[in-house]
Design an enzyme around this catalytic site. Structure first.
Site, short mmCIF file in Angstrom:
data_model
loop_
_atom_site.label_atom_id
_atom_site.label_comp_id
_atom_site.label_asym_id
_atom_site.label_seq_id
_atom_site.Cartn_x
_atom_site.Cartn_y
_atom_site.Cartn_z
N GLN A 9 0.82 -1.20 0.00
CA GLN A 9 0.00 0.00 0.00
C GLN A 9 0.87 1.26 0.00
O GLN A 9 1.93 1.31 0.61
CB GLN A 9 -0.93 0.00 1.21
CG GLN A 9 -2.04 1.03 1.14
CD GLN A 9 -3.12 0.76 2.16
OE1 GLN A 9 -3.24 -0.36 2.66
NE2 GLN A 9 -3.92 1.75 2.47
N SER A 88 4.70 -5.89 2.75
CA SER A 88 3.43 -5.79 3.47
C SER A 88 2.32 -6.52 2.69
O SER A 88 2.39 -7.73 2.51
CB SER A 88 3.09 -4.32 3.73
OG SER A 88 2.00 -4.21 4.61
N LEU A 89 1.31 -5.80 2.22
CA LEU A 89 0.25 -6.39 1.41
C LEU A 89 0.83 -7.23 0.27
O LEU A 89 0.29 -8.29 -0.09
CB LEU A 89 -0.62 -5.29 0.81
CG LEU A 89 -1.45 -5.69 -0.42
CD1 LEU A 89 -2.62 -6.53 -0.01
CD2 LEU A 89 -1.86 -4.48 -1.23
N ARG A 113 -8.74 -8.44 5.33
CA ARG A 113 -7.61 -7.72 5.92
C ARG A 113 -7.83 -6.21 5.84
O ARG A 113 -7.66 -5.48 6.83
CB ARG A 113 -6.33 -8.11 5.17
CG ARG A 113 -5.03 -7.50 5.67
CD ARG A 113 -3.89 -7.97 4.75
NE ARG A 113 -2.56 -7.67 5.25
CZ ARG A 113 -1.86 -6.58 4.95
NH1 ARG A 113 -2.39 -5.66 4.17
NH2 ARG A 113 -0.64 -6.41 5.43
N HIS A 194 1.54 -2.12 10.78
CA HIS A 194 2.69 -2.76 11.43
C HIS A 194 3.02 -2.10 12.77
O HIS A 194 4.16 -1.76 13.06
CB HIS A 194 3.90 -2.76 10.50
CG HIS A 194 3.58 -3.26 9.13
ND1 HIS A 194 3.27 -4.58 8.89
CD2 HIS A 194 3.47 -2.61 7.94
CE1 HIS A 194 3.00 -4.72 7.59
NE2 HIS A 194 3.11 -3.55 7.01
N GLN A 243 2.63 -10.31 10.80
CA GLN A 243 2.97 -9.12 10.02
C GLN A 243 2.16 -7.89 10.42
O GLN A 243 2.61 -6.75 10.28
CB GLN A 243 2.76 -9.42 8.53
CG GLN A 243 3.32 -8.37 7.59
CD GLN A 243 2.57 -8.35 6.28
OE1 GLN A 243 1.46 -7.83 6.19
NE2 GLN A 243 3.16 -8.94 5.26
#
Length: 291
Positions: A9, A88-89, A113, A194, A243
């Site tokens: 993102q 991440s994503l 999510r 995070h 994560q």
């Protein structure tokens, strides 16, 4: 060895994916499937939405995944990864690219999510900022002394750390770091990824991950929370959940991939952010992108 990287993102932009839609029947089919799975027109938001629309987590995450996945499909048999990683994503994009997840399962998991994260961000004033030019230990020390929740979220490159937290604490940390840094910039995201702010959604997300079918991937994935490779499904699922609250060890991930033999990196997805990070981490590897 060839490593493929998938963005997260913050790399979204208005009009993303429109050229794919206009020039590929395969792409149009995936956009239609995605609209049906999500229950809203993500294609309309991607092609005609504003930057503010796409900044919303519930739209940004499926949009970036969809863009990345369709690009992988356009490569066909030319997509031959020896290893993958996602920021991440992007970790879910990477897992789908290497056939650990199927398209529908991945998109449903991303939708859950993103929805869970969006709910947190709607009740909490949070954000993220990137600190450039300071050592990790300095950033960590300043964050630990701030009154409120703020912590390192991404170790992106040498002397580039993203911090995440509630806005008042984030501003205080940024103000304290700014005099010694090359730059401190707020990021175009809608919340504190995070960070401890994600704790309230861990149980629901863990349930979603456990209910999702994973297969053994066709090559190792280097996951954010360990920076190490795995093909073990139990480990993959555990790391996906962790994560949410753990920092992304991106710099460490790229260094481990190089140590394990990666000579060429290809970023697949919108933007060129990860390419820039790899160049900062090691200038002696080949880096390219498909966007």
């Amino acid at each position: 060895m060839h490593a493929y990287l998938f963005p997260g993102q913050g790399n979204q932009f208005p009009g993303m994916g429109k050229d794919l839609f206009e020039n590929s029947g395969m792409a149009r089919n995936y956009f239609k499937k995605a609209n049906d799975i999500l229950g809203f027109s993500i294609s309309e938001i991607m092609f005609n939405g504003s930057a503010d629309d796409l900044k919303k987590t519930i739209y940004a995450q499926p949009a970036i995944f969809l863009h990345s996945y369709i690009l992988v499909k356009t490569l066909g048999n030319n997509f031959k990864p020896d290893m993958v990683a996602g920021h991440s994503l992007g970790e879910i994009s990477a897992l789908t690219a290497i056939e650990s997840l199927d398209f529908e399962s991945a998109l449903k998991l991303i939708s859950i999510r993103a929805s869970l994260m969006q709910k947190v961000f709607e009740t909490e004033e949070t954000g993220m900022a990137v600190v450039i030019g300071l050592y990790d230990i300095i950033v960590q020390d300043v964050c630990s002394k701030v009154d409120g929740i703020v912590a390192p979220a991404n170790y992106n490159a040498p002397k580039q750390v993203v911090i995440s937290g509630e806005k008042k604490a984030l501003k205080e940390a940024c103000d304290a770091l700014r005099p010694g840094a090359i730059d401190v910039l707020n990021l175009p995201v809608s919340g504190a990824f995070h960070s401890p702010y994600m704790k309230p959604i861990i149980d629901d997300y863990r349930t979603a991950v456990e209910l999702t079918t994973f297969k053994i991937p066709k090559c190792p994935i280097y996951q954010n929370v360990t920076a190490r490779p795995t093909t073990n499904i139990t480990t993959i699922k555990k790391n996906l959940v962790n994560q949410l609250t753990y920092p992304v060890l991106w710099r460490q991930t790229i260094r481990h991939m190089i140590a394990d033999g990666a000579k060429e990196f290809t970023e697949i997805g919108p933007g060129n952010f990860l390419r820039g990070l790899v160049h900062q981490i090691n200038k002696n590897v080949t880096v390219k992108g498909i966007s």
